[in-house]
Design a protein around this motif. Structure first.
Motif, PDB file in Angstrom:
ATOM      1  N   LEU A 157      -1.247  -3.804  -6.094  1.00 23.86           N
ATOM      2  CA  LEU A 157      -1.930  -2.751  -5.345  1.00 23.86           C
ATOM      3  C   LEU A 157      -1.334  -2.597  -3.950  1.00 23.86           C
ATOM      4  O   LEU A 157      -1.084  -1.482  -3.490  1.00 23.86           O
ATOM      5  CB  LEU A 157      -3.421  -3.054  -5.249  1.00 23.86           C
ATOM      6  CG  LEU A 157      -4.275  -2.003  -4.553  1.00 23.86           C
ATOM      7  CD1 LEU A 157      -4.205  -0.690  -5.323  1.00 23.86           C
ATOM      8  CD2 LEU A 157      -5.694  -2.483  -4.420  1.00 23.86           C
ATOM      9  N   ILE A 158      -1.064  -3.721  -3.297  1.00 25.15           N
ATOM     10  CA  ILE A 158      -0.451  -3.669  -1.968  1.00 25.15           C
ATOM     11  C   ILE A 158       0.952  -3.066  -2.057  1.00 25.15           C
ATOM     12  O   ILE A 158       1.340  -2.245  -1.225  1.00 25.15           O
ATOM     13  CB  ILE A 158      -0.430  -5.068  -1.331  1.00 25.15           C
ATOM     14  CG1 ILE A 158      -1.846  -5.510  -0.975  1.00 25.15           C
ATOM     15  CG2 ILE A 158       0.465  -5.103  -0.093  1.00 25.15           C
ATOM     16  CD1 ILE A 158      -1.955  -6.942  -0.515  1.00 25.15           C
ATOM     17  N   ALA A 159       1.706  -3.440  -3.058  1.00 25.10           N
ATOM     18  CA  ALA A 159       3.050  -2.888  -3.236  1.00 25.10           C
ATOM     19  C   ALA A 159       2.989  -1.394  -3.491  1.00 25.10           C
ATOM     20  O   ALA A 159       3.813  -0.628  -2.952  1.00 25.10           O
ATOM     21  CB  ALA A 159       3.756  -3.599  -4.389  1.00 25.10           C
ATOM     22  N   ALA A 160       2.025  -0.936  -4.275  1.00 28.27           N
ATOM     23  CA  ALA A 160       1.896   0.493  -4.553  1.00 28.27           C
ATOM     24  C   ALA A 160       1.516   1.272  -3.301  1.00 28.27           C
ATOM     25  O   ALA A 160       2.050   2.362  -3.051  1.00 28.27           O
ATOM     26  CB  ALA A 160       0.864   0.712  -5.652  1.00 28.27           C
ATOM     27  N   VAL A 161       0.626   0.732  -2.495  1.00 30.00           N
ATOM     28  CA  VAL A 161       0.221   1.404  -1.256  1.00 30.00           C
ATOM     29  C   VAL A 161       1.390   1.472  -0.281  1.00 30.00           C
ATOM     30  O   VAL A 161       1.632   2.505   0.353  1.00 30.00           O
ATOM     31  CB  VAL A 161      -0.998   0.686  -0.626  1.00 30.00           C
ATOM     32  CG1 VAL A 161      -1.257   1.164   0.788  1.00 30.00           C
ATOM     33  CG2 VAL A 161      -2.229   0.883  -1.492  1.00 30.00           C
ATOM     34  N   LEU A 162       2.145   0.391  -0.149  1.00 28.25           N
ATOM     35  CA  LEU A 162       3.312   0.400   0.739  1.00 28.25           C
ATOM     36  C   LEU A 162       4.383   1.368   0.252  1.00 28.25           C
ATOM     37  O   LEU A 162       5.007   2.077   1.047  1.00 28.25           O
ATOM     38  CB  LEU A 162       3.891  -1.006   0.873  1.00 28.25           C
ATOM     39  CG  LEU A 162       3.091  -1.970   1.732  1.00 28.25           C
ATOM     40  CD1 LEU A 162       3.702  -3.366   1.669  1.00 28.25           C
ATOM     41  CD2 LEU A 162       3.031  -1.484   3.160  1.00 28.25           C
ATOM     42  N   GLU A 163       4.601   1.416  -1.052  1.00 31.26           N
ATOM     43  CA  GLU A 163       5.577   2.352  -1.605  1.00 31.26           C
ATOM     44  C   GLU A 163       5.150   3.794  -1.339  1.00 31.26           C
ATOM     45  O   GLU A 163       5.978   4.632  -0.981  1.00 31.26           O
ATOM     46  CB  GLU A 163       5.721   2.120  -3.102  1.00 31.26           C
ATOM     47  CG  GLU A 163       6.783   2.976  -3.746  1.00 31.26           C
ATOM     48  CD  GLU A 163       6.954   2.673  -5.221  1.00 31.26           C
ATOM     49  OE1 GLU A 163       7.581   3.510  -5.899  1.00 31.26           O
ATOM     50  OE2 GLU A 163       6.466   1.638  -5.700  1.00 31.26           O
TER      51      GLU A 163
END
Length: 99
Positions: A8-14
């Motif tokens: 989820l954090i990776a998706a938000v940063l992307e």
């Protein structure tokens, strides 16, 4: 559970990087459009042809039949980016020496 949070954090940063990459050139272009027009009292303008505003392109300077200098859109994006770098740097320096 930890991998779900990491994904989820990776998706938000992307998404944030993608949004910045798409929105930043338009912000810089419209900033440069206003700043260049105001600074040169309308003698220099940035071309606004229908097309994509982006970092890439041939930075060129031409002259219109009316005698105005016309900068390419990519050059406008670069000018706007430099303007915002100067503004943010000045704000950081001012804040650092405030205390």
């Amino acid at each position: 559970m930890a991998s779900l949070i990491g994904d989820l954090i990776a998706a938000v940063l992307e998404f944030a990087f993608w949004a910045a990459w798409e929105i930043l050139p338009a912000l810089c272009f419209f900033t440069a459009l206003a700043v260049v027009f105001a600074a040169t009292l309308g003698k220099v303008t940035i071309e606004r042809r229908g097309g994509r505003i982006g970092w890439t392109g041939v930075p060129r300077i031409t002259r219109s039949p009316q005698g105005r200098m016309v900068l390419s859109a990519s050059l406008g994006v670069i000018i706007g980016f430099v303007f915002w770098v100067i503004v943010v740097s000045a704000a950081i320096i001012f804040h650092a020496y405030q205390s």
